[in-house]
Enzyme design. Structure first.
Site, PDB file in Angstrom:
ATOM      1  CG  ASN A  11      -1.581   1.174   1.557  1.00  0.00           C
ATOM      2  OD1 ASN A  11      -1.764   1.959   0.645  1.00  0.00           O
ATOM      3  ND2 ASN A  11      -2.341   1.339   2.615  1.00  0.00           N
ATOM      4  CE  LYS A  13       0.241   3.441   4.760  1.00  0.00           C
ATOM      5  NZ  LYS A  13       0.331   3.341   6.187  1.00  0.00           N
ATOM      6  CG  HIS A  97      -5.618   1.797   5.380  1.00  0.00           C
ATOM      7  ND1 HIS A  97      -5.157   2.757   6.267  1.00  0.00           N
ATOM      8  CD2 HIS A  97      -4.455   1.107   5.170  1.00  0.00           C
ATOM      9  CE1 HIS A  97      -4.054   2.485   6.592  1.00  0.00           C
ATOM     10  NE2 HIS A  97      -3.700   1.330   6.042  1.00  0.00           N
ATOM     11  CD  GLU A  99      -2.615   5.210   6.921  1.00  0.00           C
ATOM     12  OE1 GLU A  99      -2.618   5.570   5.831  1.00  0.00           O
ATOM     13  OE2 GLU A  99      -1.653   4.850   7.573  1.00  0.00           O
ATOM     14  CD  GLU A 169      -3.326  -2.835   7.259  1.00  0.00           C
ATOM     15  OE1 GLU A 169      -2.460  -2.973   6.803  1.00  0.00           O
ATOM     16  OE2 GLU A 169      -4.287  -1.740   7.067  1.00  0.00           O
ATOM     17  N   GLY A 175       2.633   1.973  11.084  1.00  0.00           N
ATOM     18  CA  GLY A 175       3.523   2.870  10.781  1.00  0.00           C
ATOM     19  C   GLY A 175       4.215   3.081  12.038  1.00  0.00           C
ATOM     20  CB  SER A 215       5.255  -2.467  12.186  1.00  0.00           C
ATOM     21  OG  SER A 215       4.778  -1.002  12.277  1.00  0.00           O
TER      22      SER A 215
HETATM   23  C1  PEP Z   1      -0.632   0.002   5.980  1.00  0.00           C
HETATM   24  O1  PEP Z   1      -0.824   1.117   5.717  1.00  0.00           O
HETATM   25  O2  PEP Z   1      -1.661  -0.870   5.491  1.00  0.00           O
HETATM   26  C2  PEP Z   1       0.455  -0.559   6.988  1.00  0.00           C
HETATM   27  C3  PEP Z   1       0.421  -1.898   7.229  1.00  0.00           C
HETATM   28  O3  PEP Z   1       1.643   0.308   7.147  1.00  0.00           O
HETATM   29  P1  PEP Z   1       2.799  -0.058   7.729  1.00  0.00           P
HETATM   30  O4  PEP Z   1       3.314  -1.483   7.042  1.00  0.00           O
HETATM   31  O5  PEP Z   1       3.939   1.186   7.105  1.00  0.00           O
HETATM   32  O6  PEP Z   1       2.698  -0.194   9.271  1.00  0.00           O
END
Ligand code: PEP
Length: 253
Positions: A11, A13, A97, A99, A169, A175, A215
Site C-alpha cells: 500500500n 498511500k 483502511h 487511515e 491491521e 507505521g 509494521s
Molecule cells: C498499512 O498502512 O496498511 C500498513 C500496514 O503500514 P505499515 O506497514 O507502514 O505499518
C-alpha cells in the site's frame, strides 16, 4: 496443506508520482520475476494507476487501488468509481483502511457500500479491519472486529466464492514499528476465519485469505507467515523501496 496462495500487497498511500511509481515497479518486476506460489500486488496513488498498470503488463504483479466511491458515476467531485479502477487495470481495491476511517470519516456503513460496489464491478476488495490500542487495552479487540466485519459485510453475498481478502491491521501497529506478535495475529486471524465460517460456511472460510498488516518488514515477515491463518501481508512503509519489497516477497528464502 492450505489452498490459499499467499498475497504480499504494498500500500503506497500518498507516496510516489506516476514517474516514480513506474520506476519502482520496473525495479520490482525484475526483483520478483522468479517468485512462485505467491501473489504480489501494488496499490499506488490514483494518479499513477494507468502508468503502473501498463508497466505491469506481462508481469507477475497485480494492480490495486487504495479506495473507491460506491456510486457508479455522477456529480461526486473528486471521487473515483469501481468501473474506473477496472478500466485502469486494477484487480484489487483496498477498502476501509484505518487511515480512511480516521482522517476521512469512513464508517462501517460506507465501507459496506464500497465493498458492494467493488464486488459488483468484479474488483476484489481488500477489506481492512483492526482495533485501536485503547480497544485492545480494554480487551475489546474481538467485539470491535466482530462489529467491523458484520457491518462491513452486511447483506454481502459471495455465492461461495472467496472474492474478498481480509486485512487485519491493528491500528497501533500501523507505521509505528511495533508489529503485533505472531501469536496476537494468529489469534485474531482465527477469530476472523471462524466468524466468516458462521456467516458463509466452511468452504468459503477455508479459502478466504486473511492478511496481516502493521509494521511488517523483512525481519518479521517469515515468522508471521509461519502462522496457520496468516495468508499474506499488507505492507505500507516497507513496500516503498523495491529491494525491501522484493525481500518480503521472498520471505521464505
Ligand atoms: C498499512 O498502512 O496498511 C500498513 C500496514 O503500514 P505499515 O506497514 O507502514 O505499518
Amino acid at each position: 496443506m492450505s489452498q490459499r496462495i499467499p498475497l504480499i500487497a504494498g500500500n503506497w498511500k500518498m507516496h510516489k508520482t506516476g514517474t516514480q511509481a513506474v520506476e519502482a515497479v520496473h525495479q520490482l518486476k525484475h526483483l520478483v520475476a522468479s517468485a512462485a506460489n505467491v501473489e504480489i500486488m501494488v496499490a499506488p496513488p490514483f494518479t499513477a494507476l494507468f502508468q503502473v498498470g501498463n508497466a505491469l503488463k506481462n508481469s507477475n504483479i497485480t494492480l490495486g487501488a487504495q479506495n473507491l466511491y460506491w456510486e457508479p458515476q455522477g456529480a461526486f467531485t473528486g471521487e473515483i468509481s469501481a468501473e474506473m479502477l477496472m478500466d485502469a487495470g486494477c484487480r484489487y481495491v483496498i477498502i476501509g483502511h484505518s487511515e480512511r476511517r480516521q482522517y476521512f470519516g469512513e464508517t462501517d456503513e460506507t465501507v459496506n457500500k464500497k465493498i458492494k460496489a467493488a464486488l459488483a464491478a468484479q474488483l476484489i476488495p481488500v477489506f481492512c479491519v483492526g482495533e485501536l490500542e485503547s480497544e485492545r487495552d480494554a480487551e475489546n479487540t474481538f467485539s470491535v472486529l466482530d462489529k467491523q466485519i458484520r457491518d462491513g459485510l452486511n447483506n454481502v453475498g459471495f455465492n461461495g466464492k472467496p472474492h474478498i481478502v481480509i486485512a487485519y491491521e491493528p491500528v497501533w501497529a500501523i507505521g509505528t514499528g511495533k508489529s503485533a506478535t505472531r501469536e496476537q495475529a494468529q489469534e485474531v486471524h482465527l477469530f476472523i476465519r471462524e466468524l466468516l465460517k458462521k456467516q458463509y460456511g466452511h468452504e468459503f472460510s477455508s479459502l478466504v485469505r486473511i492478511l496481516y498488516g502493521g509494521s511488517v518488514n523483512p525481519g518479521n515477515i517469515k515468522s508471521l507467515m509461519e502462522m496457520p491463518d496468516v495468508d499474506g501481508a499488507l505492507v505500507g512503509g516497507a513496500s516503498l523501496v523495491p529491494e525491501t519489497f522484493g525481500k518480503l516477497v521472498f520471505y521464505n528464502d
